[in-house]
Design a protein around this motif. Structure first.
Motif, PDB file in Angstrom:
ATOM      1  N   PRO A  17       0.821  -1.210   0.000  1.00  0.00           N
ATOM      2  CA  PRO A  17       0.000   0.000   0.000  1.00  0.00           C
ATOM      3  C   PRO A  17       0.852   1.256   0.000  1.00  0.00           C
ATOM      4  CG  PRO A  17       0.125  -0.894   2.210  1.00  0.00           C
ATOM      5  CD  PRO A  17       0.834  -1.876   1.317  1.00  0.00           C
ATOM      6  N   GLU A  18       0.243   2.373  -0.379  1.00  0.00           N
ATOM      7  CA  GLU A  18       0.906   3.666  -0.360  1.00  0.00           C
ATOM      8  C   GLU A  18       0.517   4.447   0.896  1.00  0.00           C
ATOM      9  OE1 GLU A  18       0.165   5.972  -3.802  1.00  0.00           O
ATOM     10  OE2 GLU A  18       1.119   4.567  -5.176  1.00  0.00           O
ATOM     11  N   ILE A  19       1.500   5.140   1.438  1.00  0.00           N
ATOM     12  CA  ILE A  19       1.292   6.093   2.530  1.00  0.00           C
ATOM     13  C   ILE A  19       1.742   7.446   2.008  1.00  0.00           C
ATOM     14  CG2 ILE A  19       1.893   6.719   4.898  1.00  0.00           C
ATOM     15  CD1 ILE A  19       2.663   3.745   5.316  1.00  0.00           C
ATOM     16  N   VAL A  20       0.838   8.411   1.970  1.00  0.00           N
ATOM     17  CA  VAL A  20       1.139   9.727   1.396  1.00  0.00           C
ATOM     18  C   VAL A  20       1.099  10.777   2.503  1.00  0.00           C
ATOM     19  CG1 VAL A  20       0.497  11.459  -0.308  1.00  0.00           C
ATOM     20  CG2 VAL A  20       0.140   9.021  -0.810  1.00  0.00           C
ATOM     21  N   PHE A  21       2.217  11.454   2.717  1.00  0.00           N
ATOM     22  CA  PHE A  21       2.298  12.538   3.695  1.00  0.00           C
ATOM     23  C   PHE A  21       2.158  13.877   2.985  1.00  0.00           C
ATOM     24  CE2 PHE A  21       4.784   9.161   5.796  1.00  0.00           C
ATOM     25  CZ  PHE A  21       4.132   9.121   7.019  1.00  0.00           C
ATOM     26  N   LEU A  22       1.546  14.848   3.657  1.00  0.00           N
ATOM     27  CA  LEU A  22       1.470  16.189   3.106  1.00  0.00           C
ATOM     28  C   LEU A  22       1.519  17.228   4.204  1.00  0.00           C
ATOM     29  CD1 LEU A  22      -2.160  17.164   2.297  1.00  0.00           C
ATOM     30  CD2 LEU A  22      -1.657  14.809   2.848  1.00  0.00           C
ATOM     31  N   ASN A  23       2.031  18.391   3.835  1.00  0.00           N
ATOM     32  CA  ASN A  23       2.164  19.525   4.738  1.00  0.00           C
ATOM     33  C   ASN A  23       1.203  20.608   4.283  1.00  0.00           C
ATOM     34  OD1 ASN A  23       2.990  21.553   6.465  1.00  0.00           O
ATOM     35  ND2 ASN A  23       4.889  21.974   5.361  1.00  0.00           N
ATOM     36  N   THR A  24       0.120  20.816   5.013  1.00  0.00           N
ATOM     37  CA  THR A  24      -0.916  21.758   4.590  1.00  0.00           C
ATOM     38  C   THR A  24      -0.519  23.213   4.774  1.00  0.00           C
ATOM     39  OG1 THR A  24      -2.007  21.668   6.762  1.00  0.00           O
ATOM     40  CG2 THR A  24      -2.742  20.089   5.092  1.00  0.00           C
ATOM     41  N   SER A  25       0.616  23.486   5.403  1.00  0.00           N
ATOM     42  CA  SER A  25       1.049  24.875   5.577  1.00  0.00           C
ATOM     43  C   SER A  25       1.592  25.465   4.278  1.00  0.00           C
ATOM     44  CB  SER A  25       2.107  24.970   6.677  1.00  0.00           C
ATOM     45  OG  SER A  25       3.334  24.404   6.253  1.00  0.00           O
ATOM     46  N   GLY A  26       1.846  24.612   3.275  1.00  0.00           N
ATOM     47  CA  GLY A  26       2.306  25.094   1.980  1.00  0.00           C
ATOM     48  C   GLY A  26       3.797  25.277   1.854  1.00  0.00           C
ATOM     49  N   GLY A  27       4.548  25.083   2.915  1.00  0.00           N
ATOM     50  CA  GLY A  27       5.992  25.235   2.860  1.00  0.00           C
ATOM     51  C   GLY A  27       6.556  25.439   4.249  1.00  0.00           C
ATOM     52  N   LEU A  28       7.876  25.600   4.320  1.00  0.00           N
ATOM     53  CA  LEU A  28       8.575  25.713   5.596  1.00  0.00           C
ATOM     54  C   LEU A  28       9.419  26.973   5.632  1.00  0.00           C
ATOM     55  CD1 LEU A  28       9.824  22.012   5.756  1.00  0.00           C
ATOM     56  CD2 LEU A  28       8.005  22.988   7.174  1.00  0.00           C
ATOM     57  N   THR A  29       9.482  27.578   6.803  1.00  0.00           N
ATOM     58  CA  THR A  29      10.381  28.694   7.034  1.00  0.00           C
ATOM     59  C   THR A  29      10.922  28.593   8.457  1.00  0.00           C
ATOM     60  OG1 THR A  29      10.654  31.095   6.852  1.00  0.00           O
ATOM     61  CG2 THR A  29       8.582  30.295   7.793  1.00  0.00           C
ATOM     62  N   GLY A  30      11.781  29.523   8.846  1.00  0.00           N
ATOM     63  CA  GLY A  30      12.455  29.437  10.130  1.00  0.00           C
ATOM     64  C   GLY A  30      11.500  29.273  11.302  1.00  0.00           C
ATOM     65  N   GLY A  31      11.757  28.281  12.153  1.00  0.00           N
ATOM     66  CA  GLY A  31      10.924  28.029  13.323  1.00  0.00           C
ATOM     67  C   GLY A  31       9.844  26.996  13.112  1.00  0.00           C
ATOM     68  N   ASP A  32       9.529  26.631  11.855  1.00  0.00           N
ATOM     69  CA  ASP A  32       8.540  25.586  11.588  1.00  0.00           C
ATOM     70  C   ASP A  32       9.128  24.214  11.929  1.00  0.00           C
ATOM     71  OD1 ASP A  32       6.903  27.572  10.637  1.00  0.00           O
ATOM     72  OD2 ASP A  32       7.226  27.112   8.516  1.00  0.00           O
ATOM     73  N   THR A  33       8.259  23.287  12.342  1.00  0.00           N
ATOM     74  CA  THR A  33       8.689  21.918  12.612  1.00  0.00           C
ATOM     75  C   THR A  33       7.722  20.952  11.943  1.00  0.00           C
ATOM     76  OG1 THR A  33       7.455  21.795  14.698  1.00  0.00           O
ATOM     77  CG2 THR A  33       9.746  22.524  14.813  1.00  0.00           C
ATOM     78  N   LEU A  34       8.273  19.873  11.396  1.00  0.00           N
ATOM     79  CA  LEU A  34       7.473  18.884  10.682  1.00  0.00           C
ATOM     80  C   LEU A  34       8.038  17.509  10.993  1.00  0.00           C
ATOM     81  CD1 LEU A  34       5.156  18.657   8.561  1.00  0.00           C
ATOM     82  CD2 LEU A  34       6.924  18.720   6.799  1.00  0.00           C
ATOM     83  N   SER A  35       7.145  16.557  11.268  1.00  0.00           N
ATOM     84  CA  SER A  35       7.580  15.208  11.628  1.00  0.00           C
ATOM     85  C   SER A  35       6.726  14.179  10.906  1.00  0.00           C
ATOM     86  CB  SER A  35       7.473  14.999  13.147  1.00  0.00           C
ATOM     87  OG  SER A  35       7.729  13.651  13.491  1.00  0.00           O
ATOM     88  N   TYR A  36       7.394  13.230  10.228  1.00  0.00           N
ATOM     89  CA  TYR A  36       6.724  12.110   9.584  1.00  0.00           C
ATOM     90  C   TYR A  36       7.290  10.812  10.156  1.00  0.00           C
ATOM     91  CZ  TYR A  36       5.308  15.454   5.911  1.00  0.00           C
ATOM     92  OH  TYR A  36       4.793  16.512   5.218  1.00  0.00           O
ATOM     93  N   ALA A  37       6.435   9.799  10.336  1.00  0.00           N
ATOM     94  CA  ALA A  37       6.906   8.519  10.864  1.00  0.00           C
ATOM     95  C   ALA A  37       6.096   7.377  10.267  1.00  0.00           C
ATOM     96  CB  ALA A  37       6.817   8.488  12.389  1.00  0.00           C
ATOM     97  N   VAL A  38       6.768   6.253  10.036  1.00  0.00           N
ATOM     98  CA  VAL A  38       6.128   5.019   9.587  1.00  0.00           C
ATOM     99  C   VAL A  38       6.674   3.874  10.430  1.00  0.00           C
ATOM    100  CG1 VAL A  38       5.924   3.346   7.702  1.00  0.00           C
ATOM    101  CG2 VAL A  38       5.745   5.786   7.213  1.00  0.00           C
ATOM    102  N   GLN A  39       5.773   2.993  10.850  1.00  0.00           N
ATOM    103  CA  GLN A  39       6.185   1.790  11.575  1.00  0.00           C
ATOM    104  C   GLN A  39       5.556   0.581  10.888  1.00  0.00           C
ATOM    105  OE1 GLN A  39       5.270   1.757  15.744  1.00  0.00           O
ATOM    106  NE2 GLN A  39       6.473  -0.084  16.143  1.00  0.00           N
TER     107      GLN A  39
END
Length: 276
Positions: free
Chosen positions: A54-76
Motif C-alpha cells: 500500500p501507499e502512505i502519502v504525507f502532506l504539509n498543509t502549511s504550503g511550505g517551511l520557514t524558520g521556526g517551523d517543525t514537521l515530523s513524519y513517521a512510519v512503523q
C-alpha cells in the motif's frame, strides 16, 4: 505619528503525522494513525508498490517551511509488512528571517519487511534554512529504498539561489549498527562552480537501496544513467546500492530518478501522486 514596531512572535507551523501497519490473518492492516497540526497522512485505497504494497502519502498543509517551523513524519511496519511512503508534492523551504525549519523523518521496518521511502523533491528558495534528519531502522532481513532530491529554486521562474543553509542527515540502521550514514551541510560556499561545489548544478539527489541481492541491480541501473542534463554514478557493496546525481535543473533530475526507480522497483509504477 509612526506605528510602534511589532514585537509579538510570528506564528509558526507545527505538524506531526505517523502511520503503523502490520500483517494480520486477513493481510496487511492499519494499526495506528496520528495527525496533528499541518501534517496529514493519507492511505489511498488499492495496492501499488512492491508486491502489492500500500501507499502512505504525507502532506504539509502549511504550503511550505520557514524558520521556526517543525514537521515530523513517521512510519512503523511490523514483521513482513511492506509499504511505499511518499509526499503529496514537493516540499518547499522559503526564506527564513531567523532560525531554521526542522524536519524529522523516522521509519521503522520490522523483520522481513520492506519500505520504499520516495518523497518528492525539496525546493530550496533563496535565503532558506532547513535542518532535516531522516533515520530508517531495519529489522533482521528487512530492506528499504530511499530517495532524497533537492532543487535550488525554480529555473522556469527565473529564480536564483545565492544564500541558503541546509543540514541534511540520512541514516539507515540494521542490527543496532549503521549501514549507511550520509551527512550533508550545504551553504553559500557550495554554490560555486568547480569540484569543490556543485559544479553549477541546480539539482542533486541520492538513492540508497539496502537489502539482500540488491547488488545484482547495479549493471541494469547503470545502463539507464544517460538522461540528458544529468551526471550520475552508481556503486554497490555488501547488500548496499548507492546512486548520486547532479542535474542542470529539477525536471531532468526527476526523469532520471523515475528511470532508476523503474529498474530498482522491477517495473512497479511510481506512486500515483508523482507526475512525470
Amino acid at each position: 505619528m509612526f506605528a510602534a514596531p511589532i514585537t509579538e512572535p510570528m506564528q509558526r507551523s507545527r505538524g506531526e503525522a505517523s502511520a503503523a501497519l502490520c500483517c494480520g490473518l486477513a493481510g496487511l492492516r492499519l494499526t495506528g494513525l496520528r495527525q496533528q497540526g499541518s501534517a496529514k497522512c493519507i492511505l489511498p485505497h488499492g495496492p501499488n508498490g512492491r508486491d502489492g504494497a500500500p501507499e502512505i502519502v504525507f502532506l504539509n498543509t502549511s504550503g511550505g517551511l520557514t524558520g521556526g517551523d517543525t514537521l515530523s513524519y513517521a512510519v512503523q511496519l511490523g514483521p513482513r509488512a511492506r509499504a511505499v511512503a511518499t509526499t503529496q508534492t514537493a516540499e518547499r523551504a522559503y526564506r527564513s528571517a531567523e532560525g531554521a525549519a526542522r524536519v524529522r523523518v523516522t521509519m521503522d521496518v520490522g523483520e522481513g519487511g520492506w519500505l520504499d521511502w520516495l518523497p518528492q523533491e525539496t525546493i530550496l528558495f533563496d535565503g532558506s534554512r532547513l535542518d532535516r534528519r531522516t533515520v530508517i531502522t531495519l529489522g533482521p532481513g528487512a530492506g528499504c529504498l530511499l530517495v532524497e532530491s533537492v532543487v535550488l529554486g525554480r529555473a522556469a521562474m527565473g529564480e536564483t539561489v545565492r544564500r541558503l543553509a541546509l543540514r541534511d542527515w540520512r541514516e539507515i540502521r540494521q542490527g543496532g549498527r549503521p549501514v549507511m550514514v550520509e551527512p550533508l551541510a550545504l551553504t553559500d560556499r557550495a554554490l560555486v562552480t568547480g569540484a569543490a561545489g556543485l559544479a553549477g548544478a541546480r539539482a542533486f539527489a541520492s538513492v540508497a537501496m539496502i537489502g539482500q541481492g540488491v547488488s545484482d541491480l547495479l549493471d541494469p541501473v547503470r545502463a539507464v544513467l544517460d538522461e540528458p542534463g544529468v551526471t550520475a554514478a552508481a556503486s554497490a557493496l555488501d547488500g548496499r546500492l548507492m546512486l548520486r546525481m547532479l542535474a542542470s535543473d529539477g525536471w531532468p533530475l526527476r526523469r532520471q530518478i523515475a528511470r532508476c526507480l523503474a529498474v530498482l522497483r522491477r517495473g512497479q509504477a511510481l506512486p500515483r501522486v508523482w507526475q512525470i
